[in-house]
Scaffold this motif. Sequence first.
Motif, PDB file in Angstrom:
ATOM      1  N   SER A 145       0.636  -1.220   0.028  1.00 41.92           N
ATOM      2  CA  SER A 145      -0.043  -0.073   0.061  1.00 41.92           C
ATOM      3  C   SER A 145       0.913   1.201  -0.057  1.00 41.92           C
ATOM      4  CB  SER A 145      -0.779   0.077   1.304  1.00 41.92           C
ATOM      5  OG  SER A 145      -0.132  -0.206   2.406  1.00 41.92           O
ATOM      6  N   HIS A 146       2.179   0.996   0.069  1.00 37.38           N
ATOM      7  CA  HIS A 146       2.975   2.371  -0.054  1.00 37.38           C
ATOM      8  C   HIS A 146       4.155   2.149  -0.843  1.00 37.38           C
ATOM      9  CE1 HIS A 146       4.642   5.729   1.899  1.00 37.38           C
ATOM     10  NE2 HIS A 146       6.047   5.213   1.874  1.00 37.38           N
ATOM     11  N   GLY A 147       4.456   2.893  -1.809  1.00 36.36           N
ATOM     12  CA  GLY A 147       5.547   3.146  -2.453  1.00 36.36           C
ATOM     13  C   GLY A 147       5.677   2.153  -3.681  1.00 36.36           C
ATOM     14  N   THR A 148       6.722   1.856  -4.260  1.00 37.49           N
ATOM     15  CA  THR A 148       6.765   0.849  -5.523  1.00 37.49           C
ATOM     16  C   THR A 148       6.837  -0.552  -5.079  1.00 37.49           C
ATOM     17  OG1 THR A 148       8.161   2.507  -6.500  1.00 37.49           O
ATOM     18  CG2 THR A 148       8.257   0.405  -7.434  1.00 37.49           C
ATOM     19  N   PRO A 149       5.791  -1.368  -5.205  1.00 31.93           N
ATOM     20  CA  PRO A 149       5.817  -2.677  -4.774  1.00 31.93           C
ATOM     21  C   PRO A 149       6.845  -3.462  -5.255  1.00 31.93           C
ATOM     22  CG  PRO A 149       3.716  -2.067  -5.776  1.00 31.93           C
ATOM     23  CD  PRO A 149       4.476  -0.934  -6.023  1.00 31.93           C
ATOM     24  N   VAL A 150       7.438  -4.379  -4.505  1.00 33.96           N
ATOM     25  CA  VAL A 150       8.545  -5.313  -5.225  1.00 33.96           C
ATOM     26  C   VAL A 150       8.111  -6.664  -4.625  1.00 33.96           C
ATOM     27  CG1 VAL A 150      10.950  -6.027  -4.791  1.00 33.96           C
ATOM     28  CG2 VAL A 150      10.288  -3.534  -4.602  1.00 33.96           C
ATOM     29  N   ILE A 151       7.968  -7.444  -5.791  1.00 35.29           N
ATOM     30  CA  ILE A 151       7.238  -8.681  -5.574  1.00 35.29           C
ATOM     31  C   ILE A 151       8.124  -9.864  -6.200  1.00 35.29           C
ATOM     32  CG2 ILE A 151       5.216 -10.334  -6.324  1.00 35.29           C
ATOM     33  CD1 ILE A 151       3.773  -7.537  -6.555  1.00 35.29           C
ATOM     34  N   THR A 152       8.252 -11.119  -5.475  1.00 32.65           N
ATOM     35  CA  THR A 152       9.042 -12.090  -6.185  1.00 32.65           C
ATOM     36  C   THR A 152       7.943 -13.422  -6.502  1.00 32.65           C
ATOM     37  OG1 THR A 152       9.484 -13.483  -4.380  1.00 32.65           O
ATOM     38  CG2 THR A 152      11.272 -11.503  -4.817  1.00 32.65           C
ATOM     39  N   VAL A 153       8.434 -13.722  -7.474  1.00 28.39           N
ATOM     40  CA  VAL A 153       7.331 -14.697  -8.210  1.00 28.39           C
ATOM     41  C   VAL A 153       7.934 -16.165  -8.238  1.00 28.39           C
ATOM     42  CG1 VAL A 153       5.588 -15.352 -10.038  1.00 28.39           C
ATOM     43  CG2 VAL A 153       6.250 -12.872  -9.129  1.00 28.39           C
ATOM     44  N   LYS A 154       7.469 -17.280  -7.926  1.00 23.79           N
ATOM     45  CA  LYS A 154       7.877 -18.571  -7.987  1.00 23.79           C
ATOM     46  C   LYS A 154       8.011 -19.006  -9.455  1.00 23.79           C
ATOM     47  CE  LYS A 154       6.830 -20.768  -3.866  1.00 23.79           C
ATOM     48  NZ  LYS A 154       6.158 -22.265  -3.141  1.00 23.79           N
ATOM     49  N   PRO A 155       9.129 -19.619  -9.900  1.00 20.90           N
ATOM     50  CA  PRO A 155       9.044 -20.297 -11.012  1.00 20.90           C
ATOM     51  C   PRO A 155       8.053 -21.045 -11.302  1.00 20.90           C
ATOM     52  CG  PRO A 155      11.271 -20.208 -10.037  1.00 20.90           C
ATOM     53  CD  PRO A 155      10.183 -19.930  -9.027  1.00 20.90           C
ATOM     54  N   ASN A 156       7.537 -21.280 -12.713  1.00 22.02           N
ATOM     55  CA  ASN A 156       6.472 -22.035 -13.004  1.00 22.02           C
ATOM     56  C   ASN A 156       5.129 -21.538 -12.756  1.00 22.02           C
ATOM     57  OD1 ASN A 156       7.936 -24.155 -14.244  1.00 22.02           O
ATOM     58  ND2 ASN A 156       8.849 -24.858 -12.236  1.00 22.02           N
ATOM     59  N   SER A 157       5.145 -20.247 -12.213  1.00 19.06           N
ATOM     60  CA  SER A 157       3.791 -19.729 -12.110  1.00 19.06           C
ATOM     61  C   SER A 157       2.927 -19.410 -13.136  1.00 19.06           C
ATOM     62  CB  SER A 157       3.747 -18.495 -10.978  1.00 19.06           C
ATOM     63  OG  SER A 157       4.486 -18.783  -9.756  1.00 19.06           O
ATOM     64  N   ALA A 158       3.625 -19.244 -14.384  1.00 16.00           N
ATOM     65  CA  ALA A 158       2.859 -18.933 -15.585  1.00 16.00           C
ATOM     66  C   ALA A 158       3.426 -19.365 -16.628  1.00 16.00           C
ATOM     67  CB  ALA A 158       2.916 -17.467 -15.657  1.00 16.00           C
ATOM     68  N   ALA A 159       2.658 -19.821 -17.837  1.00 19.55           N
ATOM     69  CA  ALA A 159       3.534 -20.334 -19.075  1.00 19.55           C
ATOM     70  C   ALA A 159       3.968 -19.083 -19.777  1.00 19.55           C
ATOM     71  CB  ALA A 159       2.290 -21.243 -19.715  1.00 19.55           C
TER      72      ALA A 159
END
Length: 320
Positions: A145-159
């Motif tokens: 909700s504050h600032g620039t979101p930083v997100i890590t995504v697990k491998p194989n989450s999307a084709a």
Amino acid sequence: MAEILVLVDHADGAVRKPALELLTLARRIGEPSAVVLGAGAAAADIAAKAAEFGAAKVYVADAAEFADYLVVPKVDALTQIAKTAGAGAVLLTSSGEGKEIAARVALRLESGVITDAVDLEAGADGPIATQSVFAASFQVKSKISHGTPVITVKPNSAAPEAAPAAGAVENVTVDFTGKAAKVTSRTPRVSSGRPELTEAAIVVSGGRGVGAAEGFGVVEELADALGAAVGASRAAVDAGWYPHSNQVGQTGKQVSPQLYVAAGISGAIQHRAGMQTSKTIVAINKDAEAPIFELVDYGVVGDLFDVLPQLTGEVKARKG
Ligand code: FAD
């Protein structure tokens, strides 16, 4: 549209598959820009690949610091680019390095970090990330909700889906902070020739049920027939039957493949913590009451030394 920065993982001059997955997911929440750090002469090829998967812009930074030090130079670069671009979000792969960079970048941007997301969607005021928790019993959706979101995504989450974009290259000169841990030596990983465990689309794992180091032979044969990586439970690793680098679980690696095959693994919570987000789970166990069967899509009650060779034979026969 918000500019979404994707840190592109690369090795041996080639883009790693999780980066293409991130670019695919980034298109759901804004306009992807790729960030390519320390790729040297391969940067042009990597930029072209990123453009093929939707990067409108590709920021390229090259300097000896990226190879000579641990994560801090990458943190410096990503923070600088995120600030200059006014990025709407920063996406990284959920690897050990990716998560460390993510946490540090979020701190520098005075925002927040979400790790191990398995899905992303656009929200009214920024991306919403889905995490799968407690042995996949809950899906948690959250946003920063504050600032620039930083997100890590697990491998194989999307084709990965190709979506050609401009891929305009912008060369960046990074102002390094100079506070970094220097690498003193590197020992090349002995390659098994199999896919990297955390990125593999299929993982075949063996547990205490294989009975001995030699017991992993049937696990490896099925893995090779399927083009899969080999995993192991901690019990098998502690027994010295398989390397720790292949351990799946709370104190091992987190995997999230399309298909996870658990052979001779009871399904302890600490093992589940590393594989619960796998799309399809198959277990082979001679104990019909084994807890792993609570989690599976397909379960085979039987001796793995009977079942795995039959499976391998069937896979080979179907491949022709
Ligand atoms: P077991 O629990 O002994 O199960 C073996 C299974 O094989 C049994 O279900 C048995 O029925 C079956 N079996 C036996 N012979 C055959 C056969 N011939 N054919 C078919 N089935 C057969 N564990 C992890 O895996 N990863 C971790 O990262 C991890 N981290 C941990 C962290 C902490 C702090 C702690 C306390 C524990 C951790 N553990 C971890 C250990 C975990 O609690 C379990 O002890 C471990 O996962 C058990 O491994 P296993 O299923 O191979 O062995």
